[in-house]
Write an enzyme that holds these catalytic residues in place. Structure first.
Site, PDB file in Angstrom:
ATOM      1  N   LYS A 198       3.610  -2.092 -19.135  1.00 56.02           N
ATOM      2  CA  LYS A 198       2.508  -1.912 -20.087  1.00 56.02           C
ATOM      3  C   LYS A 198       2.908  -0.998 -21.241  1.00 56.02           C
ATOM      4  CE  LYS A 198      -0.635  -2.902 -16.342  1.00 56.02           C
ATOM      5  NZ  LYS A 198      -0.047  -2.361 -15.116  1.00 56.02           N
ATOM      6  N   TYR A 245       2.049   4.676 -14.107  1.00 57.15           N
ATOM      7  CA  TYR A 245       2.036   4.744 -12.645  1.00 57.15           C
ATOM      8  C   TYR A 245       3.070   5.758 -12.157  1.00 57.15           C
ATOM      9  CZ  TYR A 245      -0.748   0.429 -13.039  1.00 57.15           C
ATOM     10  OH  TYR A 245      -1.712  -0.496 -13.367  1.00 57.15           O
ATOM     11  N   ASP A 277       3.841  -6.063 -10.996  1.00 52.95           N
ATOM     12  CA  ASP A 277       3.221  -5.396 -12.136  1.00 52.95           C
ATOM     13  C   ASP A 277       3.363  -3.889 -12.002  1.00 52.95           C
ATOM     14  OD1 ASP A 277       1.380  -5.176 -14.489  1.00 52.95           O
ATOM     15  OD2 ASP A 277       0.209  -4.080 -13.003  1.00 52.95           O
TER      16      ASP A 277
HETATM   17  N1  LIG Z   1      -5.774  -1.442 -16.327  1.00 52.57           N
HETATM   18  C1  LIG Z   1      -4.926  -2.152 -15.591  1.00 52.57           C
HETATM   19  O1  LIG Z   1      -4.018  -2.808 -16.089  1.00 52.57           O
HETATM   20  C2  LIG Z   1      -5.056  -2.144 -14.091  1.00 52.57           C
HETATM   21  C3  LIG Z   1      -6.121  -1.477 -13.482  1.00 52.57           C
HETATM   22  C4  LIG Z   1      -6.204  -1.517 -12.099  1.00 52.57           C
HETATM   23  C5  LIG Z   1      -5.265  -2.197 -11.339  1.00 52.57           C
HETATM   24  N2  LIG Z   1      -4.217  -2.814 -11.967  1.00 52.57           N
HETATM   25  C6  LIG Z   1      -3.179  -3.518 -11.183  1.00 52.57           C
HETATM   26  O2  LIG Z   1      -3.742  -4.084 -10.018  1.00 52.57           O
HETATM   27  C7  LIG Z   1      -3.079  -3.557  -8.847  1.00 52.57           C
HETATM   28  C8  LIG Z   1      -4.046  -3.445  -7.705  1.00 52.57           C
HETATM   29  O3  LIG Z   1      -5.160  -2.660  -8.050  1.00 52.57           O
HETATM   30  P1  LIG Z   1      -5.730  -1.453  -7.173  1.00 52.57           P
HETATM   31  O4  LIG Z   1      -4.667  -0.964  -6.252  1.00 52.57           O
HETATM   32  O5  LIG Z   1      -6.349  -0.511  -8.136  1.00 52.57           O
HETATM   33  O6  LIG Z   1      -6.959  -2.053  -6.415  1.00 52.57           O
HETATM   34  P2  LIG Z   1      -7.240  -3.001  -5.158  1.00 52.57           P
HETATM   35  O7  LIG Z   1      -6.081  -3.876  -4.861  1.00 52.57           O
HETATM   36  O8  LIG Z   1      -8.560  -3.606  -5.449  1.00 52.57           O
HETATM   37  O9  LIG Z   1      -7.486  -1.981  -3.975  1.00 52.57           O
HETATM   38  C9  LIG Z   1      -6.490  -1.166  -3.476  1.00 52.57           C
HETATM   39  C10 LIG Z   1      -7.087  -0.403  -2.308  1.00 52.57           C
HETATM   40  O10 LIG Z   1      -7.387  -1.320  -1.276  1.00 52.57           O
HETATM   41  C11 LIG Z   1      -6.759  -0.909  -0.082  1.00 52.57           C
HETATM   42  N3  LIG Z   1      -6.267  -2.100   0.622  1.00 52.57           N
HETATM   43  C12 LIG Z   1      -5.427  -3.033   0.132  1.00 52.57           C
HETATM   44  N4  LIG Z   1      -5.224  -4.005   1.049  1.00 52.57           N
HETATM   45  C13 LIG Z   1      -5.955  -3.655   2.124  1.00 52.57           C
HETATM   46  C14 LIG Z   1      -6.176  -4.258   3.385  1.00 52.57           C
HETATM   47  N5  LIG Z   1      -5.583  -5.419   3.693  1.00 52.57           N
HETATM   48  N6  LIG Z   1      -6.992  -3.631   4.268  1.00 52.57           N
HETATM   49  C15 LIG Z   1      -7.585  -2.464   3.949  1.00 52.57           C
HETATM   50  N7  LIG Z   1      -7.414  -1.840   2.749  1.00 52.57           N
HETATM   51  C16 LIG Z   1      -6.611  -2.434   1.862  1.00 52.57           C
HETATM   52  C17 LIG Z   1      -5.595  -0.056  -0.503  1.00 52.57           C
HETATM   53  O11 LIG Z   1      -5.332   0.850   0.525  1.00 52.57           O
HETATM   54  P3  LIG Z   1      -3.864   1.415   0.767  1.00 52.57           P
HETATM   55  O12 LIG Z   1      -3.579   2.279  -0.420  1.00 52.57           O
HETATM   56  O13 LIG Z   1      -3.996   2.136   2.046  1.00 52.57           O
HETATM   57  O14 LIG Z   1      -2.940   0.221   0.850  1.00 52.57           O
HETATM   58  C18 LIG Z   1      -6.142   0.620  -1.760  1.00 52.57           C
HETATM   59  O15 LIG Z   1      -6.889   1.774  -1.414  1.00 52.57           O
HETATM   60  C19 LIG Z   1      -2.474  -2.230  -9.326  1.00 52.57           C
HETATM   61  O16 LIG Z   1      -1.385  -1.823  -8.531  1.00 52.57           O
HETATM   62  C20 LIG Z   1      -2.072  -2.583 -10.739  1.00 52.57           C
HETATM   63  O17 LIG Z   1      -0.835  -3.263 -10.714  1.00 52.57           O
HETATM   64  C21 LIG Z   1      -4.111  -2.803 -13.325  1.00 52.57           C
END
Ligand SMILES: NC(=O)c1ccc[n+]([C@@H]2O[C@H](COP(=O)([O-])OP(=O)(O)OC[C@H]3O[C@@H](n4cnc5c(N)ncnc54)[C@H](OP(=O)(O)O)[C@@H]3O)[C@@H](O)[C@H]2O)c1
Length: 343
Positions: A82, A58, A53
């Site tokens: 998107k 981004y 995704d």
């Molecule tokens: N409106 C939308 O459409 C929307 C909104 C939000 C998200 N998304 C999608 O969802 C994806 C993921 O969302 P997100 O990145 O916001 O949130 P998330 O996956 O809930 O959290 C990401 C955070 O968690 C940390 N993390 C991940 N795996 C870890 C682990 N095993 N141990 C410790 N920390 C860990 C990451 O750190 P590091 O950076 O150090 O890896 C980052 O700071 C996005 O890339 C996007 O594709 C879409």
């Protein structure tokens, strides 16, 4: 280790239960060089995370460029990007200072546009940045009051009376995309949108997680009735469900510091997880997959090491006693399905 797959609505698309969110490799909060991004995507694809995704937002095009390079000549990868933001050239941007959360040097300024014209233009721009001939899924990005507050009325008009949804239907009818839906952090706008168009999938970020399950009230039953799949974004609620509460520095919840009541609830879950020898992040990933409407979970994946770690979390054996104790301790809703329940 095999990553199981699930269908996306009635599109004919099948996605792995574990996919990759490509916001991090668009330089979310920190710069990532091209080689690191390439290695991360390659590791993810090799590990079976063959649903990716991305979004124009981004890194203002950077993530799409990197994802496209990684996916060219890769068969059987499902790609979502998107619509809703256009990137206008801006020669004044000459550095990678943080803008809208991203440390990207791409010289573009973001402008919201949810109209039919904006959507058609956005898709054309994405195809060029990706360097790919097709996009599988399009999500309407961040429509709703969570992002736009009172300005949402105007954007909603663009999407409805202004023909945005009709444009998406035309792209789907003509076979230019396989399906569409929303990519948002809120529930209400999903219900509104389902009254306007047939959505194939909703990328719901942060609103169905180990921490919060309000989506069980109206949204998930409505998705079941409509045949709309859910892709879970932000499964760690921006970090706290991965790091736990004992990590040093700021604990992150929903793009900011975690409020005290969130920290307290995560701590209670964490204590229970430790008692059962369960990794908190594994519980967060596996919990959402227990719901039958959920097709895939896409945590942020920012490095090859994170790929390996995430696959191990997906595969971690969690005893039924942990889920039973979570329910009994009122740490999840009693009606939330857990792994091991009949799906
Ligand atoms: N409106 C939308 O459409 C929307 C909104 C939000 C998200 N998304 C999608 O969802 C994806 C993921 O969302 P997100 O990145 O916001 O949130 P998330 O996956 O809930 O959290 C990401 C955070 O968690 C940390 N993390 C991940 N795996 C870890 C682990 N095993 N141990 C410790 N920390 C860990 C990451 O750190 P590091 O950076 O150090 O890896 C980052 O700071 C996005 O890339 C996007 O594709 C879409």
């Amino acid at each position: 280790m095999t990553i199981r797959s699930r269908p996306i609505g009635s599109t004919g698309l099948v996605v792995p239960e574990l996919g990759m969110g490509a916001a991090s490799i668009g330089n979310l909060y920190r710069p990532v060089d091209d080689e690191h991004a390439r290695a991360t995507l390659a590791a993810g694809l090799a590990a079976g995370l063959r649903y990716v995704d991305t979004a124009p937002h981004y890194g203002r095009g950077l993530s799409e460029r990197r994802v496209g390079d990684a996916l060219r000549q890769q068969p059987d990868v499902v790609l979502s990007t998107k619509v809703g933001r256009l990137m206008d050239p801006d020669p004044a941007i000459t550095d990678d200072a943080e803008r809208d959360g991203f440390r990207s040097p791409m010289p573009f300024r973001m402008r919201y546009d949810y109209s039919a014209d904006g959507i058609f233009r956005s898709v054309e721009h994405s195809l060029q940045r990706l360097g790919l001939a097709t996009i599988d899924l399009l999500y309407v990005h961040d429509i709703g009051r969570y992002t736009h507050g009172d300005a949402n009325d105007g954007y909603w008009q663009q999407l409805t009376a202004g023909g945005g949804f009709r444009a998406l239907e035309r792209l789907r009818d003509e076979g230019a995309i396989r399906g569409f839906g929303l990519g948002v952090n809120e529930i209400d706008v999903c219900l509104d949108a389902m009254g306007e168009a047939r959505l194939d999938a909703i990328l719901l970020a942060g609103r169905y997680t180990l921490l919060e399950q309000d989506a069980l009230d109206a949204l998930l039953p409505r998705c079941a009735a409509a045949g709309t799949s859910i892709v879970i974004g932000g499964p760690y609620n921006s970090g706290i469900l991965a790091t736990g509460t004992r990590a040093g520095g700021t604990l992150h919840y929903d793009y900011g510091p975690a409020p005290a009541e969130v920290v307290e609830k995560v701590r209670a879950i964490e204590v229970l997880a430790e008692r059962h020898g369960v990794t908190l992040a594994a519980a967060a990933l596996q919990f959402v997959l227990a719901h039958s409407q959920v097709a895939s979970v896409i945590p942020g994946i920012g490095s090859p090491a994170r790929v390996a770690q995430t696959v191990a979390l997906y595969d971690e054996a969690i005893s039924p006693g942990f889920w039973a104790d979570l329910r009994e301790g009122h740490l999840i809703r009693p009606d939330a399905p857990v792994p091991g329940d009949a799906r």
